[in-house]
Design an enzyme around this catalytic site. Structure first.
Site, PDB file in Angstrom:
ATOM      1  N   CYS A   1       0.826  -1.223   0.000  1.00  0.00           N
ATOM      2  CA  CYS A   1       0.000   0.000   0.000  1.00  0.00           C
ATOM      3  C   CYS A   1       0.851   1.260   0.000  1.00  0.00           C
ATOM      4  CB  CYS A   1      -0.927   0.011   1.209  1.00  0.00           C
ATOM      5  SG  CYS A   1      -2.279  -1.137   1.049  1.00  0.00           S
TER       6      CYS A   1
ATOM      7  N   LYS B   1       4.051   1.656   1.501  1.00  0.00           N
ATOM      8  CA  LYS B   1       4.850   1.910   2.703  1.00  0.00           C
ATOM      9  C   LYS B   1       6.312   2.194   2.348  1.00  0.00           C
ATOM     10  CE  LYS B   1       5.401  -0.745   6.967  1.00  0.00           C
ATOM     11  NZ  LYS B   1       5.706  -2.109   6.490  1.00  0.00           N
TER      12      LYS B   1
ATOM     13  N   ASP C   1       9.928  -1.040   7.531  1.00  0.00           N
ATOM     14  CA  ASP C   1       8.975  -2.121   7.867  1.00  0.00           C
ATOM     15  C   ASP C   1       8.619  -2.263   9.353  1.00  0.00           C
ATOM     16  OD1 ASP C   1       7.275  -4.151   6.853  1.00  0.00           O
ATOM     17  OD2 ASP C   1       8.702  -5.699   7.389  1.00  0.00           O
TER      18      ASP C   1
ATOM     19  N   ALA D   1       7.206 -11.196  -5.585  1.00  0.00           N
ATOM     20  CA  ALA D   1       8.664 -11.296  -5.780  1.00  0.00           C
ATOM     21  C   ALA D   1       9.319 -10.131  -5.035  1.00  0.00           C
ATOM     22  CB  ALA D   1       8.994 -11.226  -7.260  1.00  0.00           C
TER      23      ALA D   1
HETATM   24  C1  SPV Z   1       4.960  -7.737   4.617  1.00  0.00           C
HETATM   25  O1  SPV Z   1       4.279  -8.531   3.962  1.00  0.00           O
HETATM   26  O2  SPV Z   1       4.446  -6.876   5.344  1.00  0.00           O
HETATM   27  C2  SPV Z   1       6.419  -7.790   4.530  1.00  0.00           C
HETATM   28  C3  SPV Z   1       7.050  -8.967   3.956  1.00  0.00           C
HETATM   29  O3  SPV Z   1       7.071  -6.894   4.996  1.00  0.00           O
HETATM   30  S1  SPV Z   1       7.068 -10.319   5.009  1.00  0.00           S
HETATM   31  O4  SPV Z   1       8.413 -10.548   5.434  1.00  0.00           O
HETATM   32  O5  SPV Z   1       6.573 -11.446   4.272  1.00  0.00           O
HETATM   33  O6  SPV Z   1       6.227 -10.021   6.161  1.00  0.00           O
HETATM   34 MN    MN Z   2       5.844  -5.685   6.354  1.00  0.00          MN
END
Ligand code: SPV
Ligand code: MN
Length: 622
Positions: free
Chosen positions: A273, A275, A290, A386
């Site tokens: 979205c 981020k 993140d 990906a």
């Molecule tokens: C997310 O999906 O919010 C991510 C990737 O940052 S994961 O590591 O799959 O959570």
């Molecule tokens: Mn994430």
């Protein structure tokens, strides 16, 4: 080391490895390694320190054992996960809880004894013939009130390699501390066919909340296999709950205001979205994209990026829209591409703004255009999830305070979801409580469908953290509300929406307009922009946005555009309140009363306005 542990490790660990473990004088570490070895039965154990030579070793191992393929550009490699292992698997990610514990109806749980038996059963003998890596990391900057030590045990060099790019190393720190509390992650890719996990039906990611430990097996996708990522976030949410701080699914960035002023914002957006692209807005500086931890230090709200790299979605990364990332992905340097298309040693992905070859190798193996899977569904050239994995240190826009042990001061929180028809592009909450509840706890996001015109399904995504919650939702919201207590300056709270559409499906705002919204938020923090008081929040003035569009994007911004974007859609806002209130009344068992009160006050404001002005109200009529 205790005899009993030494006996298990004998023959698997050489003298150097043993010395490396023993340098951390912590019996609980020896117990963890010995238990993992006893259970998974690897041929050898390798202890990975922070030394560059160990990083080189892991890089080489990942290529030698086929988990990664070297690409043409120096430092670039590609990795594939199994066809059914292309994302986080919520269904098989469960908290193992004692039978008398209750984490609320929103969390996926399993009785602890049953869970342990199942996941340890799948891990038994899983590393036979392979090397088990023991690696050490630190979440947050080292030597800081935020730092958390972690030990990752895995049979995947790809997992350790990814974590080397994404996290700060933690061997020396744990050694200095003489051990102590640390999160533990035990992962095995399980039985392999080629280089991918062969038993997706036995994929399990089980979280032991009593032991701050996570087991993951028969999966390789980073979000399931790298303990440090979302699995550590789950443990951190519980630790934060115990210790009175916050662990959030948020980016952190420095926004550059007038007179060289830098103002820090943190923002929660559901996956895909905007981020990462917000954290990477040209002209601003990134702290993280993140996961962030928040603490009150000396009466100030402070936060750090837990990570040191980006595991980013590569779909739609184009030279024009994401120049900084594009440069990293196309220049020599350390990058792991996962689940892209490879042809002639080069990576290709969906929406890269260039023609993608009609054949190559992808997550389905040898691929050609029109190839279908077992269900008869056409396989795209690259998976939509990906990703690229890079270290932040290589970014030219990395914020200089990225490693500050005290974190950065947080002046604004931003919530953003994918919303085609309800909320305005940017608005500010009336206060902290209104922001946390009416903007954070009501966050929704629309799933996207390939079929043009099909309406997205709205998914409830409070704080964009629901997927990772490890405590009851009501309790988590209360923790967020209480965080402001005792702060000298309470951060302002904003909501953004980059995804407004017209009836014909076209976008109401431009891709780069977020660069303007963020500058407006920065001015609001410093009281340098006025606002219009609306029923759902404070809205920008046309004149301020017009000036900012000119200054930031060198674009004209018409009053027509403003009116289209900032008209209050009362009907849609009320419908959203209906959806959200129903969830908080019916599905959440511990909703704090203030949540319903705040939503009800919002409903009253909307209804009052509708009574005098109708369903769609111009910001100029407020
Ligand atoms: C997310 O999906 O919010 C991510 C990737 O940052 S994961 O590591 O799959 O959570
Ligand atoms: Mn994430």
């Amino acid at each position: 080391m205790d005899q009993q542990y030494a006996a298990v490790l004998a023959g698997k660990l050489d003298a150097e490895g043993l010395a490396r473990l023993e340098a951390i004088q912590d019996p609980s570490l020896f117990a963890f390694v010995a238990d993992a070895a006893d259970l998974c039965r690897p041929a050898a154990i390798r202890v990975i320190t922070d030394a560059e030579a160990d990083r080189d070793y892991i890089r080489c191992r990942a290529v030698e054992n086929g988990e990664e393929i070297a690409l043409v550009a120096p430092g670039h490699t590609a990795h594939f996960d199994g066809y059914q292992d292309q994302g986080r698997d919520k269904e098989v990610t469960r908290y193992m809880v004692p039978s008398d514990a209750n984490l609320g109806p929103n969390l996926n749980c399993i009785e602890r004894g049953q869970g342990l038996a199942e996941v340890r059963g799948f891990l038994a003998g899983s590393m036979q013939g392979r090397t088990m890596y023991v690696a050490f990391f630190c979440l947050g900057p080292a030597g800081s009130p935020f730092s958390l030590s972690c030990v990752q045990i895995t049979d995947s060099a790809y997992v350790v390699h990814s974590e080397h790019l994404l996290y700060r190393s933690g061997y020396e720190q744990l050694k200095r501390a003489g051990g102590g509390a640390f999160f533990r992650f035990l992962h095995s890719a399980g039985r392999l066919v080629g280089n991918v996990s062969a038993e997706p039906d036995k994929k399990r990611i089980y979280i032991d909340i009593l032991e701050d430990m996570v087991y993951s097996v028969n999966t390789q996708y980073g979000g399931n296999s790298m303990g440090l990522k979302k699995l550590a976030l789950r443990l951190a949410i519980r630790k934060a709950d115990r210790e009175n701080w916050l662990a959030e699914h948020m980016f952190v960035m420095g926004v550059h205001g007038p007179k060289k002023r830098v103002t820090y914002f943190a923002g929660a957006f559901p996956s895909a979205c905007g981020k990462t692209s917000t954290a990477m807005i040209p002209g601003e500086t990134i702290v993280g994209d993140d996961i962030a931890y928040f603490r009150r230090l000396g009466g100030e709200a402070r936060c750090v990026n837990v990570e040191a790299g980006i595991f980013g979605i590569i779909q739609d990364v184009k030279e024009k829209d994401d120049p900084v990332i594009w440069k990293i992905l196309t220049a020599p340097g350390e990058v792991i591409f996962s689940n892209v298309l490879i042809k002639g040693g080069r990576p290709y992905w969906l929406g890269m703004g260039q023609e993608v070859p009609k054949e190559g190798v992808n997550f389905s193996g040898q691929w050609h255009e029109g190839k279908i899977d077992k269900q008869g569904v056409e396989i795209p050239p690259a998976h939509k999830n990906a990703r690229y994995t890079i270290a932040l240190k290589n970014l030219q826009n990395l914020d200089p305070r990225f490693n500050d042990p005290q974190g950065v001061p947080v002046c604004g929180i931003i919530y953003g979801g994918r919303d085609s028809d309800t909320s305005v592009p940017v608005q500010q909450s009336f206060d902290w409580t209104h922001g946390i509840i009416a903007m954070g706890a009501t966050l929704e996001s629309e799933t996207t469908f390939a079929t043009i015109g099909t309406e997205g399904v709205r998914v409830f995504c409070p704080m964009s953290n629901l997927d990772f919650l490890a405590i009851p939702l009501g309790r988590y919201i209360s923790n967020n509300l209480n965080f402001a207590e005792g702060l000298k300056e309470v951060p302002l709270v904003f909501a953004v929406n980059y995804f407004q559409r017209r009836k014909d499906g076209s976008w109401v705002t431009g891709m780069r307009d977020k660069a303007v919204w963020i500058k407006w938020m920065e001015l609001r923090v410093h009281g340098e922009a006025e606002a219009i008081h609306g029923p759902t929040g404070n809205l920008p003035l046309y004149e301020d946005l017009k000036k900012l569009f000119k200054k930031v994007l060198a674009k004209a911004y018409t009053e027509e555009q403003y009116l289209e974007q900032f008209t209050i859609r009362i009907r849609e806002n009320l419908a959203k309140l209906d959806r959200i209130e129903t969830i908080y009344r019916q599905d959440v068992s511990d909703t704090p009363p203030i949540v319903l009160e705040t939503l009800s006050a919002q409903r009253d404001r909307l209804q009052l306005l509708r009574a005098s002005k109708g369903d769609y109200v111009s910001p100029l009529d407020l």
